[in-house]
Write a protein that holds these residues in place. Structure first.
Motif, PDB file in Angstrom:
ATOM      1  N   TYR A 142      -7.653  -2.627 -22.064  1.00 38.56           N
ATOM      2  CA  TYR A 142      -8.460  -3.818 -21.196  1.00 38.56           C
ATOM      3  C   TYR A 142      -8.801  -4.740 -22.243  1.00 38.56           C
ATOM      4  O   TYR A 142      -9.024  -4.642 -23.265  1.00 38.56           O
ATOM      5  CB  TYR A 142      -9.876  -2.845 -20.992  1.00 38.56           C
ATOM      6  N   TYR A 183     -11.806  -7.887 -21.921  1.00 38.05           N
ATOM      7  CA  TYR A 183     -13.012  -8.397 -21.483  1.00 38.05           C
ATOM      8  C   TYR A 183     -13.394  -9.735 -22.016  1.00 38.05           C
ATOM      9  O   TYR A 183     -13.106  -9.906 -23.337  1.00 38.05           O
ATOM     10  CB  TYR A 183     -14.089  -7.338 -21.787  1.00 38.05           C
ATOM     11  N   TRP A 184     -14.025 -10.603 -21.354  1.00 34.78           N
ATOM     12  CA  TRP A 184     -14.547 -11.752 -21.863  1.00 34.78           C
ATOM     13  C   TRP A 184     -15.646 -12.345 -21.032  1.00 34.78           C
ATOM     14  O   TRP A 184     -15.674 -12.004 -19.803  1.00 34.78           O
ATOM     15  CB  TRP A 184     -13.573 -12.966 -22.441  1.00 34.78           C
ATOM     16  N   GLU A 185     -16.449 -13.125 -21.541  1.00 34.43           N
ATOM     17  CA  GLU A 185     -17.486 -13.843 -21.044  1.00 34.43           C
ATOM     18  C   GLU A 185     -17.603 -15.328 -21.618  1.00 34.43           C
ATOM     19  O   GLU A 185     -17.552 -15.319 -23.042  1.00 34.43           O
ATOM     20  CB  GLU A 185     -18.904 -13.166 -21.142  1.00 34.43           C
ATOM     21  N   CYS A 218     -17.277 -14.434 -16.259  1.00 30.14           N
ATOM     22  CA  CYS A 218     -16.887 -12.970 -16.609  1.00 30.14           C
ATOM     23  C   CYS A 218     -15.481 -12.721 -16.296  1.00 30.14           C
ATOM     24  O   CYS A 218     -15.101 -13.080 -15.003  1.00 30.14           O
ATOM     25  CB  CYS A 218     -17.823 -11.991 -16.348  1.00 30.14           C
ATOM     26  N   VAL A 255     -12.332  -9.333 -16.635  1.00 33.89           N
ATOM     27  CA  VAL A 255     -11.731  -8.150 -17.275  1.00 33.89           C
ATOM     28  C   VAL A 255     -10.204  -8.357 -16.716  1.00 33.89           C
ATOM     29  O   VAL A 255      -9.830  -8.502 -15.606  1.00 33.89           O
ATOM     30  CB  VAL A 255     -12.296  -6.816 -16.778  1.00 33.89           C
ATOM     31  N   TYR A 287      -6.717  -5.826 -16.839  1.00 39.34           N
ATOM     32  CA  TYR A 287      -6.152  -4.345 -16.866  1.00 39.34           C
ATOM     33  C   TYR A 287      -4.837  -4.317 -16.375  1.00 39.34           C
ATOM     34  O   TYR A 287      -4.800  -4.556 -14.939  1.00 39.34           O
ATOM     35  CB  TYR A 287      -7.357  -3.384 -16.261  1.00 39.34           C
ATOM     36  N   LYS A 311     -16.492  -1.032 -16.053  1.00 38.92           N
ATOM     37  CA  LYS A 311     -15.784  -1.082 -17.411  1.00 38.92           C
ATOM     38  C   LYS A 311     -16.496  -2.366 -17.904  1.00 38.92           C
ATOM     39  O   LYS A 311     -17.030  -2.557 -19.198  1.00 38.92           O
ATOM     40  CB  LYS A 311     -14.425  -1.099 -17.344  1.00 38.92           C
ATOM     41  N   TRP A 312     -16.783  -3.572 -17.177  1.00 37.36           N
ATOM     42  CA  TRP A 312     -17.510  -4.524 -17.444  1.00 37.36           C
ATOM     43  C   TRP A 312     -18.783  -4.473 -17.939  1.00 37.36           C
ATOM     44  O   TRP A 312     -19.284  -4.908 -19.023  1.00 37.36           O
ATOM     45  CB  TRP A 312     -17.274  -5.823 -16.461  1.00 37.36           C
ATOM     46  N   TRP A 344     -18.999  -2.581 -21.249  1.00 34.13           N
ATOM     47  CA  TRP A 344     -18.741  -3.349 -22.157  1.00 34.13           C
ATOM     48  C   TRP A 344     -19.628  -4.543 -22.586  1.00 34.13           C
ATOM     49  O   TRP A 344     -20.044  -4.630 -23.717  1.00 34.13           O
ATOM     50  CB  TRP A 344     -17.255  -4.192 -22.090  1.00 34.13           C
TER      51      TRP A 344
END
Length: 129
Positions: free
Chosen positions: A43, A45-47, A52, A54, A56, A99-100, A103
């Motif tokens: 996965y 993830y970022w912001e 935001c 994700v 996958y 998941k977000w 995280w």
């Protein structure tokens, strides 16, 4: 961050101006970029600036940080992210949203404070007119 440090031959610091820095996590993906094989994350993830996401496998969810609903894109068929398929794949949206949240909570992504919320609200209002 590990990939950037690896590419630059740098070591991630443990302190800055006498303040302890949270250790970086993850793996370097430099071998994957250079050799075409190596470890990657399952996965991503970022912001960034109130947005935001994700990633996958072939799926990517995105949303403004303060929005209620995620958009979902199947990057196999829609690399330019033009067709939101969230309503057709609510199970995937739910999984990636969970998941977000896990995280983001484990990496101190939020809260960003009132200034952030005001800036995001003003940003969206500016483009809504």
């Amino acid at each position: 961050m590990k990939t950037v440090c690896d590419a630059g031959g740098a070591t991630y610091p443990s302190t800055f101006k006498g303040n302890k820095i949270t250790p970086t996590e993850g793996i370097s993906m430099l071998p994957t970029f250079i050799e075409g094989s190596g470890k990657t994350h399952e996965y991503f993830y970022w912001e960034h600036e109130g947005h935001c996401a994700v990633r996958y496998k072939n799926w990517k969810i995105v949303k403004p940080a303060l929005a209620d609903a995620w958009e979902l894109y199947d990057l196999t068929d829609d690399r330019t992210e033009r067709t939101n398929v969230a309503h057709q794949h609510q199970d995937i949206v739910k999984k990636l949203d969970e998941k977000w949240e896990t995280w983001a909570n484990s990496h101190q992504v939020f809260p960003k404070g009132k200034d952030f919320q005001d800036n995001v609200a003003n940003h969206f209002n500016k483009y809504a007119e």
